[in-house]
Design a protein around this motif. Structure first.
Motif, PDB file in Angstrom:
ATOM      1  N   PRO A  91       0.658  -1.224   0.019  1.00 50.87           N
ATOM      2  CA  PRO A  91       0.162  -0.004  -0.230  1.00 50.87           C
ATOM      3  C   PRO A  91       0.777   1.265  -0.079  1.00 50.87           C
ATOM      4  CG  PRO A  91      -0.470  -1.628   1.771  1.00 50.87           C
ATOM      5  CD  PRO A  91       0.681  -1.871   1.224  1.00 50.87           C
TER       6      PRO A  91
ATOM      7  N   PRO B 133       1.971   4.829   1.045  1.00 48.98           N
ATOM      8  CA  PRO B 133       2.054   5.218   2.548  1.00 48.98           C
ATOM      9  C   PRO B 133       1.309   6.542   2.835  1.00 48.98           C
ATOM     10  CG  PRO B 133       4.227   5.562   1.675  1.00 48.98           C
ATOM     11  CD  PRO B 133       3.335   4.886   0.538  1.00 48.98           C
TER      12      PRO B 133
ATOM     13  N   LYS C 165      -2.341   9.042   2.102  1.00 51.12           N
ATOM     14  CA  LYS C 165      -3.811   9.090   1.698  1.00 51.12           C
ATOM     15  C   LYS C 165      -3.838  10.334   1.045  1.00 51.12           C
ATOM     16  CE  LYS C 165      -8.596   8.688   2.974  1.00 51.12           C
ATOM     17  NZ  LYS C 165      -9.596   8.501   4.106  1.00 51.12           N
TER      18      LYS C 165
ATOM     19  N   LEU D  88       5.147   1.532   8.049  1.00 51.82           N
ATOM     20  CA  LEU D  88       4.014   1.196   7.204  1.00 51.82           C
ATOM     21  C   LEU D  88       3.053   2.526   7.304  1.00 51.82           C
ATOM     22  CD1 LEU D  88       3.292  -2.518   7.433  1.00 51.82           C
ATOM     23  CD2 LEU D  88       4.224  -1.115   5.480  1.00 51.82           C
TER      24      LEU D  88
ATOM     25  N   GLN E 148       0.019   3.405   8.846  1.00 45.57           N
ATOM     26  CA  GLN E 148      -1.587   3.497   8.754  1.00 45.57           C
ATOM     27  C   GLN E 148      -2.248   4.340   9.575  1.00 45.57           C
ATOM     28  OE1 GLN E 148       0.220   1.203  10.389  1.00 45.57           O
ATOM     29  NE2 GLN E 148      -0.695   1.100  12.424  1.00 45.57           N
TER      30      GLN E 148
ATOM     31  N   ARG F  28      -2.992  -0.846   5.087  1.00 46.14           N
ATOM     32  CA  ARG F  28      -1.522  -0.491   4.992  1.00 46.14           C
ATOM     33  C   ARG F  28      -0.585  -1.322   6.046  1.00 46.14           C
ATOM     34  NH1 ARG F  28      -1.790   5.303   5.443  1.00 46.14           N
ATOM     35  NH2 ARG F  28      -2.270   5.938   3.476  1.00 46.14           N
ATOM     36  N   ASN F  29      -1.359  -1.732   7.239  1.00 48.91           N
ATOM     37  CA  ASN F  29      -0.408  -2.624   8.186  1.00 48.91           C
ATOM     38  C   ASN F  29      -0.850  -4.102   7.788  1.00 48.91           C
ATOM     39  OD1 ASN F  29       0.087  -3.811  11.205  1.00 48.91           O
ATOM     40  ND2 ASN F  29       1.029  -1.694  10.907  1.00 48.91           N
TER      41      ASN F  29
ATOM     42  N   LEU G  96      -4.670   2.756  -2.551  1.00 43.01           N
ATOM     43  CA  LEU G  96      -3.553   2.330  -2.031  1.00 43.01           C
ATOM     44  C   LEU G  96      -2.787   1.463  -2.610  1.00 43.01           C
ATOM     45  CD1 LEU G  96      -4.726   1.648   1.676  1.00 43.01           C
ATOM     46  CD2 LEU G  96      -3.785   3.870   0.740  1.00 43.01           C
TER      47      LEU G  96
ATOM     48  N   GLU H 274      -6.492  -5.704  -2.537  1.00 45.18           N
ATOM     49  CA  GLU H 274      -6.413  -5.430  -1.080  1.00 45.18           C
ATOM     50  C   GLU H 274      -6.754  -7.015  -0.337  1.00 45.18           C
ATOM     51  OE1 GLU H 274      -8.415  -2.474   0.872  1.00 45.18           O
ATOM     52  OE2 GLU H 274      -7.753  -1.183  -0.418  1.00 45.18           O
TER      53      GLU H 274
END
Ligand SMILES: Cc1cc2nc3c(=O)[nH]c(=O)nc-3n(C[C@H](O)[C@H](O)[C@H](O)COP(=O)(O)O)c2cc1C
Length: 510
Positions: free
Chosen positions: A32, A34, A36, A109, A111, A174-175, A262, A266
């Protein structure tokens, strides 16, 4: 029946067996992004000359500065930068690059996302904003004063009067990309290390920050306009003086801004969504009940205590300590002083200003190399000293307990945050799980600050859950391992570059 949190905790525990049989591999093609990035609203650049936080770190942790009369944009900018800003860059052969942030975060990461609900901020119109550390901007997602809606969602009228509230969320994927369902714990560890910075900087600037952990989850997520199956609000932090209450705004219309994806794909981790839903609050009455729950009683020492000296008198300015902070990648076996250990323990057990009681995690430690302190296993009693559990050289054990990572064995001391999880869940329900992980994360984040401010290093660490409790048995009976932080002296220099000019903070490396 076991609670959802107990089941989740046990099913996401690390053991030598689980680590060796996990079979999980990292899919680099879908790592993803990092940051947004909202793509349908203009970016508002933040001032680059925001307040430099010059208060000595240990002083900021000891007591808040006198209250500020106003919340200004430069002060808000400093709070955002020192909580979540990009402070360092590391380039890899082949072109890869990691932008490191002010607060430590599992696997780098990042998040944790940051939003601001602004009401009375000098230099910023009222509204809901998202902070993007990548381009150091705010983007406005809602216009107008929505503090009234936030106050209702949190059953906390003061939120309609405070100048602004910072909201931390987490984007699961993200994590979980790396850590799978166990990543749920990381949402709270990592928002905790960030809050350690937010609280310290907020106090240094006289903004009276406070952590609000109780709120109707769905209402806050709706206010933020996040897709609650992927991103959720974790904590609210009101800042700045109280003024006239914002008007009630009634039900807020939905918002659905465009966001850069991202990654191209997913993976969903239902266990994570399940524990988050089980620990959600559905109504204002639930929020009130959450705040009224009686926490498990605190314990008392069982044996004689070894007194520690006071922390060092001098500590780096807070802004500089945050700018220099970076997880130590290799510890030498060189000792730290007893005063330095004392600083990390003191900082890690400072009260957390919040809507619920703190002190839910106990601080166990292994001392490997601290001047004047016999190597061994201890419990720390805030304000009193160390209770010896067992003397001995435990470098081999402390490496093993931290998932066989050399950092745990090479460290001068390793802090293990343990909580009476079953008692806490019985008292507070599944949301107590969020709280234990959060309080341990804040404690670890404060230990990082104390370390960098007084001349040594630190790193958060993961661990073999049951083995940690067994190591501290029988003292730790009835407790679960929540989080670990290693302390010590770095071996060799770091190979990343301090970015000094995001705001005008000093950037020296010794
Ligand atoms: C909660 C937490 C757990 C961590 N666990 C580990 C770990 O098990 N092993 C490790 O080498 N680093 C660990 N770290 C350090 C992170 O990798 C580090 O924070 C991240 O790469 C960002 O780098 P920085 O802290 O230098 O800014 C942890 C950090 C945190 C906050």
């Amino acid at each position: 029946m076991a609670s959802v949190a107990r089941k989740f905790h046990d099913e996401t525990a690390h053991s030598p067996y689980s680590v060796r049989t996990s079979g999980h591999t990292l899919e680099w093609d879908i790592k993803p992004f990092p940051f947004k990035v909202y793509t349908d609203v203009p970016a508002i650049p933040l001032p680059r000359d925001a307040d430099v936080v010059a208060v000595p770190t240990l002083e900021a942790l000891a007591r808040p500065a006198p209250p500020a009369a106003r919340l200004t944009l430069p002060a808000l900018t400093a709070l955002l930068y020192y909580s979540a800003g990009v402070t360092k860059k590391k380039s890899y052969p082949g072109g890869g690059e990691v932008l490191f942030r002010a607060a430590a975060s599992t696997g780098a990461l990042y998040q944790t996302e940051v939003y601001v609900i602004a009401g009375e901020v000098d230099g910023l119109e009222a509204g809901l904003y998202h902070f993007c550390p990548g381009d150091f901007t705010l983007r406005r997602l809602r216009a107008g004063d929505v503090r009234g809606a936030l106050a209702e969602a949190a059953a906390e009228p003061a939120l309609a009067r405070r100048a602004a509230t910072v909201v931390l969320t987490a984007i699961y994927w993200r994590n979980t990309w790396k850590y799978q369902a166990r990543g749920y714990r990381h949402l709270f560890w990592d928002s905790g290390t960030m809050l350690a910075n937010t609280l310290a900087v907020g106090d240094a600037l006289g903004l009276a920050p406070r952590v609000v952990t109780g709120f109707v989850d769905a209402e806050v997520n709706h206010l933020l306009g996040v897709d609650a199956s992927r991103e959720a609000a974790l904590e609210l932090v009101p800042i700045g003086p109280e003024g006239a209450a914002a008007p009630a705004v009634g039900a807020l219309a939905p918002i659905a801004h465009e966001v850069m994806p991202l990654s191209s794909d997913e993976v969903d981790y239902p266990a994570l969504r399940e524990i988050h839903a089980a620990s959600a609050l559905a109504s204002a009455a639930d929020v009130v009940a959450w705040r009224r729950a009686t926490p498990p009683p605190r314990r008392e020492p069982r044996g004689p205590l070894v007194a520690l000296p006071d922390p060092p008198r001098d500590s780096l300015p807070l802004g500089e300590a945050i700018q220099r902070r970076g997880s130590t990648r290799r510890f030498s076996h060189a000792p730290i002083s007893a005063a330095q250990l004392s600083a990390a323990l003191w900082a890690g057990t400072r009260p957390i200003p919040a809507d619920v009681p703190d002190g839910l995690v106990d601080l166990y430690l292994i001392v490997n190399a601290v001047e004047g302190v016999t190597p061994g296993a201890y419990v720390y009693w805030p304000g009193a000293g160390l209770e010896l559990i067992r003397a001995g050289d435990f470098r081999r054990e402390s490496a093993y307990l931290t998932l066989e990572q050399p950092l745990g064995g090479d460290a001068a001391a390793v802090l293990y945050f343990l909580a009476p999880l079953d008692d806490l869940l019985a008292a507070s329900g599944d949301r107590g799980y969020r709280l234990a992980n959060l309080q341990a994360g804040v404690a670890g984040g404060r230990a990082y600050l104390a370390a960098y401010a007084t001349g040594f290093g630190a790193s958060g660490l993961t661990f073999y859950d049951a083995d940690v409790v067994r190591f501290f048995a029988p003292h730790a009976a009835g407790r679960d391992a929540i989080f670990v932080t290693a302390l010590g002296r770095a071996s060799g220099a770091r190979d990343d570059v301090l970015l000094s000019k995001t705001i005008s903070a000093p950037a020296r490396r010794t």
